[in-house]
Design a protein around this motif. Structure first.
Motif, mmCIF file in Angstrom:
data_model
loop_
_atom_site.group_PDB
_atom_site.id
_atom_site.type_symbol
_atom_site.label_atom_id
_atom_site.label_comp_id
_atom_site.label_asym_id
_atom_site.label_seq_id
_atom_site.Cartn_x
_atom_site.Cartn_y
_atom_site.Cartn_z
ATOM 1 N N GLU A 61 -2.723 47.063 8.471
ATOM 2 C CA GLU A 61 -3.468 47.363 9.693
ATOM 3 C C GLU A 61 -2.867 46.647 10.899
ATOM 4 O O GLU A 61 -2.707 47.249 11.968
ATOM 5 C CB GLU A 61 -4.939 46.976 9.528
ATOM 6 N N THR A 62 -2.537 45.378 10.776
ATOM 7 C CA THR A 62 -1.962 44.675 11.934
ATOM 8 C C THR A 62 -0.592 45.256 12.283
ATOM 9 O O THR A 62 -0.228 45.318 13.457
ATOM 10 C CB THR A 62 -1.849 43.163 11.687
ATOM 11 N N ASN A 63 0.149 45.715 11.274
ATOM 12 C CA ASN A 63 1.437 46.347 11.543
ATOM 13 C C ASN A 63 1.242 47.667 12.288
ATOM 14 O O ASN A 63 1.977 47.980 13.235
ATOM 15 C CB ASN A 63 2.194 46.567 10.240
ATOM 16 N N ARG A 64 0.243 48.439 11.887
ATOM 17 C CA ARG A 64 -0.066 49.692 12.601
ATOM 18 C C ARG A 64 -0.461 49.393 14.049
ATOM 19 O O ARG A 64 -0.008 50.075 14.982
ATOM 20 C CB ARG A 64 -1.209 50.435 11.901
ATOM 21 N N LEU A 65 -1.284 48.370 14.237
ATOM 22 C CA LEU A 65 -1.724 48.011 15.585
ATOM 23 C C LEU A 65 -0.554 47.563 16.465
ATOM 24 O O LEU A 65 -0.566 47.783 17.675
ATOM 25 C CB LEU A 65 -2.787 46.909 15.513
ATOM 26 N N ALA A 66 0.453 46.939 15.861
ATOM 27 C CA ALA A 66 1.634 46.531 16.629
ATOM 28 C C ALA A 66 2.299 47.743 17.276
ATOM 29 O O ALA A 66 2.689 47.705 18.441
ATOM 30 C CB ALA A 66 2.621 45.797 15.726
ATOM 31 N N TYR A 67 2.409 48.816 16.522
ATOM 32 C CA TYR A 67 3.049 50.022 17.051
ATOM 33 C C TYR A 67 2.153 50.719 18.083
ATOM 34 O O TYR A 67 2.656 51.267 19.074
ATOM 35 C CB TYR A 67 3.417 50.968 15.904
ATOM 36 N N GLU A 68 0.838 50.691 17.876
ATOM 37 C CA GLU A 68 -0.080 51.280 18.854
ATOM 38 C C GLU A 68 -0.056 50.478 20.160
ATOM 39 O O GLU A 68 -0.009 51.042 21.249
ATOM 40 C CB GLU A 68 -1.502 51.326 18.287
ATOM 41 N N ASN A 69 -0.110 49.154 20.052
ATOM 42 C CA ASN A 69 -0.075 48.314 21.255
ATOM 43 C C ASN A 69 1.251 48.421 21.981
ATOM 44 O O ASN A 69 1.332 48.296 23.211
ATOM 45 C CB ASN A 69 -0.353 46.851 20.901
ATOM 46 N N ALA A 70 2.335 48.668 21.227
ATOM 47 C CA ALA A 70 3.644 48.839 21.855
ATOM 48 C C ALA A 70 3.638 50.013 22.826
ATOM 49 O O ALA A 70 4.341 49.990 23.848
ATOM 50 C CB ALA A 70 4.720 49.029 20.791
ATOM 51 N N LYS A 71 2.842 51.034 22.547
ATOM 52 C CA LYS A 71 2.758 52.181 23.458
ATOM 53 C C LYS A 71 2.184 51.764 24.809
ATOM 54 O O LYS A 71 2.657 52.208 25.858
ATOM 55 C CB LYS A 71 1.914 53.291 22.830
ATOM 56 N N ASP A 72 1.162 50.902 24.789
ATOM 57 C CA ASP A 72 0.600 50.403 26.048
ATOM 58 C C ASP A 72 1.609 49.539 26.797
ATOM 59 O O ASP A 72 1.681 49.572 28.032
ATOM 60 C CB ASP A 72 -0.667 49.599 25.781
ATOM 61 N N ILE A 73 2.382 48.764 26.055
ATOM 62 C CA ILE A 73 3.381 47.900 26.688
ATOM 63 C C ILE A 73 4.494 48.740 27.309
ATOM 64 O O ILE A 73 4.899 48.510 28.457
ATOM 65 C CB ILE A 73 3.936 46.904 25.647
ATOM 66 N N ILE A 74 4.969 49.727 26.579
ATOM 67 C CA ILE A 74 6.019 50.607 27.099
ATOM 68 C C ILE A 74 5.538 51.347 28.332
ATOM 69 O O ILE A 74 6.304 51.561 29.288
ATOM 70 C CB ILE A 74 6.471 51.586 25.995
#
Length: 414
Positions: free
Chosen positions: A152-165
């Motif tokens: 789950e935390t790994n999935r959230l890393a990729y989701e949060n990366a979208k906001d950062i990008i």
């Protein structure tokens, strides 16, 4: 500030008492709580942490070097403290290479406005200095500290990366990585982690971070993982396999992250890499005021990047702590208190027009502007900001995320 091989002052992370008001401020990487409704006493925090205040002279020097005004975050003291920023400016003047490093601990799908602050600052720094940037997604940390699975935390890393990008970082100059995924791909990263771990004793890490006997060993080992990206050889594909010397690292972050990098700066001379420079921000207040805590589990504690215009309007009107008086008559007579009014404090972050902000401050303090009018101004600004961000985020595909997170050479001036 320290530019020598003398060890940094590394005080323990614990509560400290504001002697003037006899109340406790709690500031550490996992908890921030102000003892006063005006928020954390940042002057005392600077003295306690042993950092330096961002002075008028430093601001003028930055503006002279970049030949443009500084970001309003710096101008207004939102980024208020630093370690060795003058050394980064000297490197820039001498055309010596350096890089930026910041990060995000992914614990929820939706980031809030406070999470945007370091990335807005980092984006500005990347643009004005034209340097490479590494962004660490500490999915391992959130697995260790939160009741979340590793998947789950790994999935959230990729989701949060979208906001950062979506903040607009230059893909050719930016590398984003998940700890879970990247450490196994990069032997140099793990080697630097081990070198740092060997330099820090259990008693030291316990004193710096306040770990107890019941904390898992993963927590005790983690600080070295956050420290290692401050060593340029951690990224051989960016800076070269046969790098002759380590490059300087510049870290914009909230000041609660400073203990990690005080530890890093303390071990730097022993491992022969430059002490990382830091630029610290104040804390973004919860809607309920500086004494409350923003929480991803409490949707009414902040404005989230997934909120609709209606959500934003309702949250500000219902939950934003007011510095206004109890009645219109009293407010007109005595005026509002901008120091505790959350709507005004949010405008300090997100209204970039200095003249308009000053007019609002004078009008609210004198009673000419009512709380409802102040909130209306903020609502309009935040509705546009969040809606614009959502449009940009929708354009960030999984393929784009994978490209930002692919180990590769980056383009930079040196």
């Amino acid at each position: 500030m320290s530019t020598t091989n003398e060890p940094d002052h590394v005080p323990p992370v614990n509560d400290y008492v504001d002697e003037a008001t006899n109340v406790d401020d709690i500031v550490n990487p996992w908890e921030v709580k102000a003892g006063s409704n005006t928020g954390v006493d940042y002057d005392k925090l600077i003295r306690r942490f042993g950092s330096s205040k961002v002075s008028d002279d430093l601001v003028k020097r930055i503006e002279r070097i970049i030949q443009k005004p500084v970001h309003h975050f710096i101008r207004r003291g939102i980024f208020f403290s630093h370690r060795d920023v003058d050394q980064i400016l000297l490197a820039y003047e001498q055309k010596k290479p350096f890089y930026l490093y910041t990060g995000r601990g992914p614990s929820s799908d939706a980031m809030h406005l406070g999470h945007l602050v370091p990335f807005i600052m980092t984006k500005w720094l990347q643009d004005v200095f034209d340097v490479p940037l590494v962004i660490q997604m500490t999915d391992d940390e959130k697995f260790l500290w939160k009741d979340l699975s590793a998947d789950e935390t790994n999935r959230l890393a990729y989701e949060n990366a979208k906001d950062i990008i979506a903040c607009g970082f230059d893909k050719d100059k930016t590398f984003i990585f998940s700890d879970f995924d990247f450490i196994a791909q990069c032997p140099k990263f793990y080697r630097n982690i081990c070198k740092i771990q060997k330099c820090v004793t259990y008693n030291q890490v316990k004193g710096i971070f306040g770990f107890g006997d019941s904390d898992c060993i993963g927590k005790i080992a983690f600080p070295a993982i956050q420290a290692a990206p401050a060593i340029s050889s951690t990224f051989p594909f960016i800076f070269g396999e046969k790098q002759k010397q380590e490059l300087a690292c510049f870290i914009p972050c909230a000041i609660d992250q400073d203990p990690y990098f005080r530890m890093t700066r303390d071990v730097a001379p022993r491992l022969n890499f430059p002490k990382p420079a830091l630029l610290h921000s104040v804390f973004f207040p919860a809607l309920q005021g500086s004494q409350s805590k923003m929480s991803s589990s409490d949707p009414n504690s902040s404005i989230f990047l997934t909120d609709t215009p209606k959500d934003i309007k309702n949250k500000i009107n219902k939950h934003a702590f007011s510095g206004g008086k109890a009645s219109i008559e009293e407010h007109r007579e005595k005026g509002g208190d901008c120091e505790v009014d959350v709507s005004y404090q949010y405008l300090r972050f997100f209204l970039d027009d200095d003249e308009k902000l000053q007019q609002i401050r004078e009008g609210y303090s004198s009673g000419q502007i009512l709380t409802g009018e102040l909130k209306k101004t903020l609502i309009e600004i935040l509705q546009k900001l969040v809606a614009d961000h959502q449009v940009k985020r929708q354009q960030v595909t999984d393929d784009i995320v994978r490209e930002y997170m692919r180990p590769r050479e980056l383009k930079f001036r040196y």
